[in-house]
Scaffold this motif. Sequence first.
Motif, short mmCIF file in Angstrom:
data_model
loop_
_atom_site.label_atom_id
_atom_site.label_comp_id
_atom_site.label_asym_id
_atom_site.label_seq_id
_atom_site.Cartn_x
_atom_site.Cartn_y
_atom_site.Cartn_z
N THR A 435 -53.73 -15.04 52.75
CA THR A 435 -52.91 -16.16 52.55
C THR A 435 -53.63 -17.37 52.79
N VAL A 436 -52.90 -18.16 51.81
CA VAL A 436 -53.93 -19.31 51.83
C VAL A 436 -52.93 -20.43 51.32
N LEU A 437 -52.48 -21.48 52.73
CA LEU A 437 -51.07 -22.62 52.07
C LEU A 437 -51.63 -23.35 52.30
N SER A 438 -51.25 -24.70 51.42
CA SER A 438 -51.34 -25.95 51.76
C SER A 438 -50.56 -26.52 51.69
N VAL A 439 -50.25 -27.26 53.51
CA VAL A 439 -49.09 -27.80 53.11
C VAL A 439 -49.61 -29.57 52.86
N ASN A 440 -48.26 -30.66 52.25
CA ASN A 440 -49.02 -31.71 52.06
C ASN A 440 -47.17 -32.71 52.29
N GLY A 441 -47.54 -33.59 52.02
CA GLY A 441 -46.35 -34.68 51.83
C GLY A 441 -46.88 -35.17 50.38
N ASP A 442 -45.84 -35.79 50.46
CA ASP A 442 -45.34 -36.29 48.70
C ASP A 442 -46.04 -36.90 48.34
N GLY A 443 -46.49 -38.79 49.21
CA GLY A 443 -47.77 -38.50 49.17
C GLY A 443 -49.16 -38.40 48.76
N ASP A 444 -49.74 -38.11 49.97
CA ASP A 444 -50.60 -37.12 50.52
C ASP A 444 -51.19 -35.81 49.24
N PHE A 445 -49.69 -35.22 48.48
CA PHE A 445 -49.93 -34.11 47.72
C PHE A 445 -51.04 -34.84 46.17
N LEU A 446 -49.78 -35.78 45.56
CA LEU A 446 -50.10 -36.54 44.58
C LEU A 446 -51.63 -36.97 44.46
N MET A 447 -51.78 -37.33 45.42
CA MET A 447 -53.56 -37.78 45.33
C MET A 447 -54.29 -36.50 44.49
N ASN A 448 -54.34 -36.18 44.86
CA ASN A 448 -55.30 -34.78 44.39
C ASN A 448 -54.49 -33.30 43.95
N GLY A 449 -53.54 -33.61 43.83
CA GLY A 449 -52.14 -32.94 42.96
C GLY A 449 -52.41 -32.47 42.08
N GLN A 450 -54.06 -32.39 41.42
CA GLN A 450 -54.20 -32.49 39.84
C GLN A 450 -54.80 -31.20 39.75
N GLU A 451 -55.25 -31.08 41.31
CA GLU A 451 -56.11 -29.53 41.32
C GLU A 451 -55.39 -28.58 41.66
N PHE A 452 -54.31 -28.26 40.89
CA PHE A 452 -53.68 -27.18 40.70
C PHE A 452 -53.04 -26.55 40.07
N ALA A 453 -54.40 -27.83 39.20
CA ALA A 453 -54.72 -26.64 37.20
C ALA A 453 -55.92 -25.85 37.68
N THR A 454 -56.28 -26.36 38.42
CA THR A 454 -57.41 -25.69 39.21
C THR A 454 -57.39 -24.19 39.80
N ALA A 455 -55.92 -24.57 40.68
CA ALA A 455 -55.57 -23.20 40.78
C ALA A 455 -55.26 -21.90 39.63
N VAL A 456 -54.53 -22.31 39.09
CA VAL A 456 -53.84 -21.90 37.32
C VAL A 456 -55.13 -21.88 37.14
N GLN A 457 -56.41 -22.39 36.92
CA GLN A 457 -57.51 -21.95 35.86
C GLN A 457 -58.04 -20.38 36.02
N TYR A 458 -57.99 -20.77 37.74
CA TYR A 458 -59.31 -20.09 38.35
C TYR A 458 -57.83 -18.57 38.83
N ASP A 459 -56.23 -18.60 38.62
CA ASP A 459 -56.08 -17.27 38.74
C ASP A 459 -55.63 -17.26 40.64
N LEU A 460 -55.50 -18.23 41.30
CA LEU A 460 -55.48 -18.54 42.70
C LEU A 460 -54.28 -18.96 43.09
N PRO A 461 -53.27 -17.39 43.39
CA PRO A 461 -51.86 -17.46 44.16
C PRO A 461 -51.88 -17.99 45.07
N LEU A 462 -52.30 -19.31 45.59
CA LEU A 462 -51.76 -20.19 46.84
C LEU A 462 -50.34 -20.58 47.03
N ILE A 463 -50.30 -21.22 48.09
CA ILE A 463 -49.10 -21.78 47.71
C ILE A 463 -48.91 -22.83 48.63
#
Length: 559
Positions: A435-463
């Motif tokens: 289980t891999v969890l990522s905990v972020n602030g709202d400011g924090d998240f959007l600094m590299n939130g675009q890598e969520f696309a990378t999680a989707v690209q590689y089918d990585l069900p992180l939360i």
Amino acid sequence: MYSPDRTRSAAEVLVDQLVNNGVKHVSCVPGESYLGVLDAFYDRDIAVTVCRQEGGAAMMAEAVGKATGRPGICFVTRGPGATNATPGIHIAQQDSTPMILFVGQVDRQFREREAFQEIDCRAVFGSMTKWATEIDDAARLPEYLSRAFHAATSGRPGPVVLGLPSDMLKERVAVADALPAEPIEASPGTAEMDRLAALLRAAERPLLILGGSRWNEAARTAVHGFAKRWQIPVATSYRRLPLFDPLHECYAGDLGLGPNPKLIQRVRAADLVILCGGRLGEIASQGYSLLDVPVPRTKLVHAYPGPEELGRVYQPHLAILATPARFAASLAELAPPTAPAWRGEAEAAHADYLAWSEVPTEQPGTVNLGAVLVWLRENLPRDTILCNGAGNYAAWIHRFYRFRELATHIAPTSASMGYGVPAAVAMKRLYPGRTVLSVNGDGDFLMNGQEFATAVQYDLPLIAIVCDNRMYGTIRMHQEREFPGRVSGTELRNPDFAAYARAFGGFGVTVERTTDFPAAFRAAEASGQPAIIHLKIDPEAITPATTLAKIREKALAGG
Ligand SMILES: Cc1ncc(C[n+]2csc(CCOP(=O)(O)OP(=O)(O)O)c2C)c(N)n1
């Protein structure tokens, strides 16, 4: 591949050195400057994670280095790529993480004309790395790579940057591979351990502080055993919580931001501090106030794997040049006293830790982040990996979550925002079964939130949890302390983060009440997709201990 004349392209020689050094994963953003390397990956057993921005790619490599102790590997292109990657390099420096960044560079014959996207790797990265250079001679790639792996992993680990001129990578050379690099393990001498034993015999209130990198299971187990036999309280340094089991009878808590005041009192009252593996930097030392600089009044034993750090800030009573593993193994040989002067101290310290962390504090608003973290600590598997970046939201992680195993907290001691998403992508890629969890602030998240696309690209069900308080909360907290009521440059207007997840092809859910969190989390898990849980946090809930209004009132009242 070798040609009949026994030559390989320089790019192939380079990638073969990675393979020989056990590299299984690399992260990158492609560039035309290193196409040969991408081509060499094509038929070698290396998983390539293509990212959306080099900041994320470099943080992924740093996270791999942090989790495994072996250099995380990242490839980027010259000027714009290399400069985008700098946050990952800076984190690796401050966090003592082994990492190698490869930078595709301009052709050798164009260098120093300020050719297209040219960057001077030595000058730009020189002050942030253990070694930054460019490789001009393809035949010397095995030598340079060997040195890079040694430099990144030995002594105090850290980042290495290697520039790769584009034309150099195209040459064909006949060279032998180097051997895989082994980090150098420094051991304490018997003289040092005898002195340590004497200091312990004379101590009345000893305390152990664990930090730094280069830890392994054996070292952690040995320190658990030492603490139990000697009944010495053990604290962990800032963001080094997994170095000691929080439910061990001697665990006293962590020296971070907003620490347990009882732990701080305990460190101040100690007459012998054994600092193992870490540097006791600005955050852990509470602004260099726990030990005097340069000569601590408290007796300090500093065990550290690199000589340059011993005596750099604190002059220790006893300096021990040793890796945590070797130092911990030597601790096992010390025989504890039958009736130590500090009897009962460890038990009291652990009771203080439990009292501090057991029950979430009351919070304004309908989502209590402390209660969310307590639910997670009670419901997630022991080997869950939690990644985060920087922001006040992390205070709840440090206080209420419990890291039961080594390398389960992947977060920057440099408190670099934007780390939580790329780190989680890297961890899920490395450990798909956990289980891999990522905990972020709202400011924090959007600094590299675009890598969520990378999680989707590689089918990585992180939360990914986004703690949305509509502001750069940490800075607002400082602002209210120093300029009460004058809100400037700290507010945020946010997107719908659950919709953001869906737009990328993941699962998204919004939580507005604490009691809805468990079902939302289970739904995120059940989706089997990368997921975002958008937590609506009351801006007043600024730390586990206080509110924005109280901070402002105190500041207006003069302090
Ligand atoms: C890359 C980077 N930029 C700026 C900062 C300074 N900084 C520290 S915390 C913080 C605000 C974090 O805000 P948010 O992620 O919304 O979390 P919160 O503090 O509100 O919980 C900022 C701007 C930083 N640590 N890292």
